[in-house]
Design a protein around this motif. Structure first.
Motif, PDB file in Angstrom:
ATOM      1  N   PHE A  55       0.806  -1.217   0.000  1.00 21.66           N
ATOM      2  CA  PHE A  55       0.000   0.000   0.000  1.00 21.66           C
ATOM      3  C   PHE A  55       0.845   1.275   0.000  1.00 21.66           C
ATOM      4  CE2 PHE A  55      -2.552  -3.318   2.027  1.00 21.66           C
ATOM      5  CZ  PHE A  55      -3.697  -3.268   1.251  1.00 21.66           C
ATOM      6  N   SER A  64       3.831   3.038 -13.392  1.00 18.17           N
ATOM      7  CA  SER A  64       2.475   3.166 -13.917  1.00 18.17           C
ATOM      8  C   SER A  64       2.436   4.211 -15.026  1.00 18.17           C
ATOM      9  CB  SER A  64       1.517   3.581 -12.793  1.00 18.17           C
ATOM     10  OG  SER A  64       1.807   4.891 -12.352  1.00 18.17           O
ATOM     11  N   GLN A 123      -5.813   9.270  -8.720  1.00 19.75           N
ATOM     12  CA  GLN A 123      -5.396   8.092  -9.459  1.00 19.75           C
ATOM     13  C   GLN A 123      -4.694   7.094  -8.545  1.00 19.75           C
ATOM     14  OE1 GLN A 123      -5.643   7.389 -13.108  1.00 19.75           O
ATOM     15  NE2 GLN A 123      -7.323   8.765 -12.607  1.00 19.75           N
ATOM     16  N   SER A 124      -3.859   7.602  -7.664  1.00 20.13           N
ATOM     17  CA  SER A 124      -3.105   6.731  -6.775  1.00 20.13           C
ATOM     18  C   SER A 124      -4.024   5.953  -5.841  1.00 20.13           C
ATOM     19  CB  SER A 124      -2.118   7.574  -5.959  1.00 20.13           C
ATOM     20  OG  SER A 124      -1.376   6.775  -5.080  1.00 20.13           O
ATOM     21  N   VAL A 125      -4.977   6.643  -5.230  1.00 19.57           N
ATOM     22  CA  VAL A 125      -5.824   6.012  -4.224  1.00 19.57           C
ATOM     23  C   VAL A 125      -6.902   5.148  -4.857  1.00 19.57           C
ATOM     24  CG1 VAL A 125      -7.444   6.448  -2.339  1.00 19.57           C
ATOM     25  CG2 VAL A 125      -5.377   7.851  -2.566  1.00 19.57           C
ATOM     26  N   PHE A 126      -7.599   5.677  -5.854  1.00 22.39           N
ATOM     27  CA  PHE A 126      -8.792   5.006  -6.373  1.00 22.39           C
ATOM     28  C   PHE A 126      -8.523   4.107  -7.581  1.00 22.39           C
ATOM     29  CE2 PHE A 126     -10.480   8.764  -4.197  1.00 22.39           C
ATOM     30  CZ  PHE A 126     -11.433   8.167  -3.387  1.00 22.39           C
ATOM     31  N   GLY A 129      -4.388   1.992  -6.190  1.00 23.32           N
ATOM     32  CA  GLY A 129      -4.585   1.300  -4.922  1.00 23.32           C
ATOM     33  C   GLY A 129      -3.399   1.342  -3.980  1.00 23.32           C
ATOM     34  N   PHE A 130      -2.521   2.311  -4.127  1.00 22.70           N
ATOM     35  CA  PHE A 130      -1.412   2.486  -3.198  1.00 22.70           C
ATOM     36  C   PHE A 130      -0.962   3.940  -3.235  1.00 22.70           C
ATOM     37  CE2 PHE A 130       0.322   0.710  -7.165  1.00 22.70           C
ATOM     38  CZ  PHE A 130       1.113   1.762  -7.585  1.00 22.70           C
ATOM     39  N   VAL A 194     -10.000   4.364   2.182  1.00 29.41           N
ATOM     40  CA  VAL A 194      -9.977   3.570   0.947  1.00 29.41           C
ATOM     41  C   VAL A 194      -8.889   2.504   0.989  1.00 29.41           C
ATOM     42  CG1 VAL A 194      -9.700   3.684  -1.563  1.00 29.41           C
ATOM     43  CG2 VAL A 194     -10.936   5.494  -0.360  1.00 29.41           C
ATOM     44  N   LEU A 195      -7.774   2.819   1.652  1.00 32.17           N
ATOM     45  CA  LEU A 195      -6.641   1.879   1.719  1.00 32.17           C
ATOM     46  C   LEU A 195      -6.391   1.516   3.180  1.00 32.17           C
ATOM     47  CD1 LEU A 195      -4.254   3.695  -0.802  1.00 32.17           C
ATOM     48  CD2 LEU A 195      -5.824   1.807  -1.274  1.00 32.17           C
TER      49      LEU A 195
END
Length: 205
Positions: A55, A64, A123-126, A129-130, A194-195
Motif C-alpha cells: 500500500f 504506472s 489516481q493513486s488512491v482510487f 490502490g497504493f 480507501v486503503l
C-alpha cells in the motif's frame, strides 16, 4: 475604468518563508523520486527504500502510466517547477516589489500544480490502490503552498478580482492555511478509508 490594482507588489515576509519551505519540501520529494527512478532502472529486481508494503510503494507509482503522464517521469517536472517558489520566496524576503503579472503567472502555475497533484492523488488512491511516500510529501507541499498564496494574492490585487472580493480576501488572507489544512485532512482521511492497509501498517510499529 482604470485598474486600481498596484503595478508592483511586495509580498509579506510570512509568504516568503512559506514559499521557500514548501518549495524545498517539494523539491526534496521530487529529487528523492528522481534518484529512486534511476535506481529502479539500474536495479529493476531490487526493492526501493520507499517500497514499504503493497500500500506504500514508490516503484509501483513510477512504473504506472500515471507516473509518466507527459512521456517522462513526473518527478522531473518537480525538479523544474519547485525552484520557482523558492526563488519567489527569496525575492520576497529581500523585499523586492515584483510586477503584478509575475505574481499572476506564478499563482496560475501553482493552480496548475495543485490540479495535477490532486489528479495524481485520485489516481493513486482510487485507481492504482497504493500511495507513494515521496509523492505524498509533494502533495502536502502543494496543499500548504496554494491557499495562503491565493488568498494573499487576491487581497493584494495580484490576481484579477472585483473590489469586493479583494476586500474579503484581504480580510481573511491570514486564514488561507485553514483551507490548506482542510484539504490535507480530507486527502489523508480518504487514504485511510480507501486503503485500510496503510493505517494497519502505521499502527503496527
Amino acid at each position: 475604468m482604470s485598474d486600481a490594482r498596484p503595478a508592483h507588489i511586495a509580498a509579506p515576509v510570512w509568504l516568503g518563508v512559506l514559499l521557500i519551505v514548501t518549495g524545498l519540501a517539494g523539491l526534496a520529494g521530487a529529487f528523492a523520486l528522481s534518484v529512486e527512478r534511476i535506481e529502479l532502472l539500474l536495479h529493476p529486481e531490487e526493492l526501493l527504500s520507499c517500497d514499504l508494503n503493497p500500500f506504500l510503494s514508490c516503484s509501483g507509482a513510477m512504473e504506472s502510466e500515471q507516473g509518466r503522464l507527459f512521456g517522462f517521469p513526473n518527478p522531473f517536472l518537480g525538479l523544474m517547477a519547485f525552484p520557482a517558489p523558492i526563488i519567489m520566496g527569496a525575492l520576497t524576503l529581500g523585499r523586492v516589489a515584483m510586477p503584478r503579472w509575475v505574481w499572476t503567472v506564478f499563482s496560475t502555475g501553482v493552480l496548475g500544480g495543485l490540479v495535477f497533484v490532486l489528479w495524481l492523488a485520485q489516481q493513486s488512491v482510487f485507481v492504482l490502490g497504493f500511495v507513494c511516500p515521496w509523492c505524498f510529501l509533494v502533495w502536502m507541499a502543494m496543499y500548504a503552498m496554494a491557499f495562503p498564496l491565493w488568498t494573499w494574492a487576491l487581497g493584494a490585487g495580484a490576481l484579477p478580482a472585483s473590489a469586493g472580493l479583494r476586500r474579503t480576501a484581504a480580510r481573511f488572507s491570514s486564514w488561507g492555511w485553514v483551507l490548506s489544512l482542510a484539504l490535507a485532512v480530507i486527502v489523508v482521511v480518504t487514504i485511510m478509508v480507501v486503503l485500510p492497509g496503510i493505517p494497519r501498517f502505521l499502527f503496527s510499529f
